[in-house]
Scaffold this motif. Structure first.
Motif, short mmCIF file in Angstrom:
data_model
loop_
_atom_site.label_atom_id
_atom_site.label_comp_id
_atom_site.label_asym_id
_atom_site.label_seq_id
_atom_site.Cartn_x
_atom_site.Cartn_y
_atom_site.Cartn_z
N PHE A 1 0.83 -1.21 0.00
CA PHE A 1 0.00 0.00 0.00
C PHE A 1 0.87 1.27 0.00
O PHE A 1 0.44 2.31 0.49
CB PHE A 1 -0.94 -0.01 1.21
CG PHE A 1 -1.96 -1.13 1.18
CD1 PHE A 1 -3.00 -1.11 0.26
CD2 PHE A 1 -1.87 -2.21 2.05
CE1 PHE A 1 -3.95 -2.13 0.22
CE2 PHE A 1 -2.80 -3.24 2.02
CZ PHE A 1 -3.84 -3.19 1.10
N SER B 1 -11.08 -9.45 0.37
CA SER B 1 -10.02 -8.45 0.18
C SER B 1 -8.65 -9.06 -0.03
O SER B 1 -7.81 -8.48 -0.71
CB SER B 1 -9.97 -7.51 1.39
OG SER B 1 -11.08 -6.64 1.36
N GLU C 1 -1.94 -3.99 7.61
CA GLU C 1 -1.59 -2.65 7.09
C GLU C 1 -2.85 -1.95 6.57
O GLU C 1 -3.06 -0.76 6.81
CB GLU C 1 -0.55 -2.78 5.98
CG GLU C 1 0.86 -3.03 6.53
CD GLU C 1 1.88 -3.45 5.46
OE1 GLU C 1 2.91 -4.03 5.84
OE2 GLU C 1 1.64 -3.19 4.26
N MET C 2 -3.70 -2.71 5.89
CA MET C 2 -4.93 -2.08 5.39
C MET C 2 -5.87 -1.71 6.54
O MET C 2 -6.50 -0.65 6.52
CB MET C 2 -5.66 -3.00 4.40
CG MET C 2 -6.87 -2.29 3.81
SD MET C 2 -7.59 -3.14 2.40
CE MET C 2 -8.99 -3.92 3.16
N ILE D 1 -4.67 1.56 7.79
CA ILE D 1 -4.95 2.68 6.87
C ILE D 1 -6.40 3.12 7.01
O ILE D 1 -6.71 4.31 7.06
CB ILE D 1 -4.63 2.27 5.41
CG1 ILE D 1 -3.12 2.12 5.23
CG2 ILE D 1 -5.20 3.27 4.41
CD1 ILE D 1 -2.71 1.53 3.88
N PRO E 1 -4.00 -1.50 -5.66
CA PRO E 1 -4.15 -1.40 -4.19
C PRO E 1 -5.07 -0.24 -3.80
O PRO E 1 -5.85 -0.35 -2.86
CB PRO E 1 -2.72 -1.14 -3.70
CG PRO E 1 -1.83 -1.63 -4.79
CD PRO E 1 -2.59 -1.53 -6.07
N GLU E 2 -4.99 0.86 -4.55
CA GLU E 2 -5.85 2.02 -4.26
C GLU E 2 -7.33 1.64 -4.36
O GLU E 2 -8.17 2.14 -3.60
CB GLU E 2 -5.58 3.18 -5.24
CG GLU E 2 -4.28 3.92 -5.02
CD GLU E 2 -3.07 3.22 -5.62
OE1 GLU E 2 -3.23 2.12 -6.21
OE2 GLU E 2 -1.95 3.77 -5.50
N ILE F 1 -8.55 0.08 -1.14
CA ILE F 1 -8.73 1.07 -0.06
C ILE F 1 -9.96 1.93 -0.33
O ILE F 1 -10.83 2.10 0.54
CB ILE F 1 -7.47 1.98 0.05
CG1 ILE F 1 -6.21 1.15 0.34
CG2 ILE F 1 -7.69 3.09 1.09
CD1 ILE F 1 -6.17 0.49 1.69
N HIS G 1 -13.47 0.59 0.29
CA HIS G 1 -13.88 0.62 1.71
C HIS G 1 -14.18 2.05 2.16
O HIS G 1 -15.14 2.27 2.91
CB HIS G 1 -12.79 -0.01 2.59
CG HIS G 1 -12.76 -1.51 2.50
ND1 HIS G 1 -12.00 -2.18 1.56
CD2 HIS G 1 -13.40 -2.47 3.21
CE1 HIS G 1 -12.18 -3.48 1.70
NE2 HIS G 1 -13.01 -3.68 2.69
#
Ligand code: XUL
Ligand code: CO
Length: 434
Positions: A5, A51, A86-87, A90, A347-348, A351, A354
């Motif tokens: 990320f 995910s 990590e997600m 974030i 990856p964006e 994120i 969500h």
């Protein structure tokens, strides 16, 4: 750090005017909505399977996503866990959910798979000491592997029942160990493809006994969380025994479990069953079995379970209105059992899917809370039933008989006057808030 990320900042609340893609416009965890912080109302969870484990396949094509953690080794599984946490950081989500098969590689035997699973559960435990995200629920995947093709608890082969029971024990142990707040059972293959080879009565009895064992085990190990069944009418099986909330309630009553087990209601499943999401929530609340929600919608044209992130505030507001009316979520939460579209490779995308969904839910919650607080809708509903508050009406319900009621109708010359249901006026009221 996995670097997956890289460059994506922690998402913060910046208010409705923000033009920053990587910010919340409506989800402010600390904002008070009625009596509770927004975070404590919504209790968001990320679903590990969609995910981090789903490769992007559909019935006509395989993997589209490339993730550095795809692979069958324990190193891959640990890398996946690193990326997942990590997600979670974030997004600042308070919860996550997982199946055994999402998090560990399958081993060559039950014992080997269990060893892998326990090692990853230990790894989660270590990570949870330094990250704030907690476990909303754990569950067992009793539907992907070919051994479950004819069902898990409802399988004609008792060895598959046994394998499933041992798997659920391991997943309940893991959930308990990680402080999970619920344990979910979704019976993807607990149903049939053809009645020609199916003994309905026997399969239903097997499922009932299985669930009783789950409840007995919960009490033996002192698990304080809630056991949840997730209704779905079909897919992957042609017909599932946990069809919808009403069917599950009948099943629970039959096996004496209505005080022990609640439901995890998914929007897409409600639609597949021919209901609205809010119908399923309101019914569960009225039966005292509302537990948690899976917040992922279906496409209204495709007719199958597309598991999309929510994008409609008015639809979600209907759902949160019923949840708030029922007193809110307790051990349950809002789990995004949602997957990206298979072309959303970056990856964006993961994120921002969500972020958008959390904002939609936040707006919906705020609108629903304002309408509930205003009280006009609830007043109108009570007025509609006001006749039932009269002592005569209550007496009729309590101790009336067809004979006594008939005599009263004849004596009194009773003549009911139809009254407006005021639906459009209430829709106008609704639209003032949403
Ligand atoms: C399948 C589904 C599952 C359950 C957990 O439609 O919703 O992901 O939520 O097994
Ligand atoms: Co679900």
């Amino acid at each position: 750090m996995t670097g997956f990320f890289k460059g994506i900042p922690a998402i913060r609340y910046e208010g409705p005017e923000s033009e920053n893609e990587f910010a919340f416009r409506h989800y402010d965890p600390d904002e008070m909505v009625s009596d509770k912080r927004m975070e404590d109302h919504l209790r968001f969870a990320v679903a590990y399977w969609h995910s981090f484990a789903w490769p992007g396949g559909d019935p006509f094509g395989g993997q589209t996503f490339e993730r550095p953690w795809f692979g069958d080794t324990m190193d891959h599984a640990r890398l996946k866990a690193d990326a997942a946490f990590e997600m979670f950081d974030i997004l600042g989500v308070p919860f996550f959910c997982f199946h055994d098969a999402d998090v560990r590689p399958e081993g060559g035997s039950f014992a080997a798979s269990l060893k892998n699973f326990e090692a990853i559960v230990d790894y989660f435990g270590q990570k949870m000491q330094t990250h704030r995200t907690r476990l909303l629920w754990g569950t067992a995947n009793l539907f992907s592997h070919r051994r479950f093709m004819a069902g898990a608890a409802t399988n004609p082969d008792p060895d598959v029942f046994a394998w499933s029971a041992a798997t659920v024990k391991a997943c309940m142990d893991a959930t308990h160990r990680l402080g999970g707040q619920n344990y979910v059972l979704w019976g993807g293959r607990e149903g049939y493809e053809s009645l020609l080879n199916t003994d309905l009565a026997r399969e239903r009895r097997q499922a009932g006994r299985f669930l009783q064992m789950v409840v007995e085990y919960k009490h033996r190990i002192g698990f304080k969380g809630t056991i949840l069944i997730e209704p779905k009418p079909q897919e992957p099986s042609k017909h599932q025994y946990d069809y919808d909330v009403a069917t599950v309630y009948g099943f629970l009553k039959d096996f004496g479990l209505e005080g022990e087990v609640k439901v995890n209601i998914e929007q897409g499943h409600a639609i597949l069953a021919g209901h609205s999401f809010e119908h399923e929530i309101a019914l569960a609340a009225s039966l005292g079995i509302l537990g948690s929600i899976d917040m992922n919608r279906n496409d209204y044209q495709s007719g199958w379970d597309t598991d999309q992130f929510p994008d409609s505030v008015p639809e979600m507001a209907r759902a949160y209105y019923e949840i708030l009316r029922a007193g809110g979520l307790t051990t349950g939460g809002t789990n995004f059992d949602a997957k990206l579209r298979r072309q959303s490779l970056d990856p964006e995308d993961l994120i921002l899917a969500h972020v958008g969904a959390m904002d939609v839910c936040a707006r919906a919650l705020k609108s629903a809370a304002a309408l509930l607080q205003d009280g006009a809708l609830e007043r109108s509903r009570s007025e509609r039933y006001a006749g039932w508050d009269q002592p005569e009406a209550q007496r009729m319900l309590r101790s009336g008989t067809l004979e006594s009621i008939s005599a009263r109708v004849l004596e009194s010359g009773l003549d009911p006057k139809p009254r407006s249901g005021r639906q459009e006026r209430l829709e106008n009221l609704w639209n003032r808030f949403v």
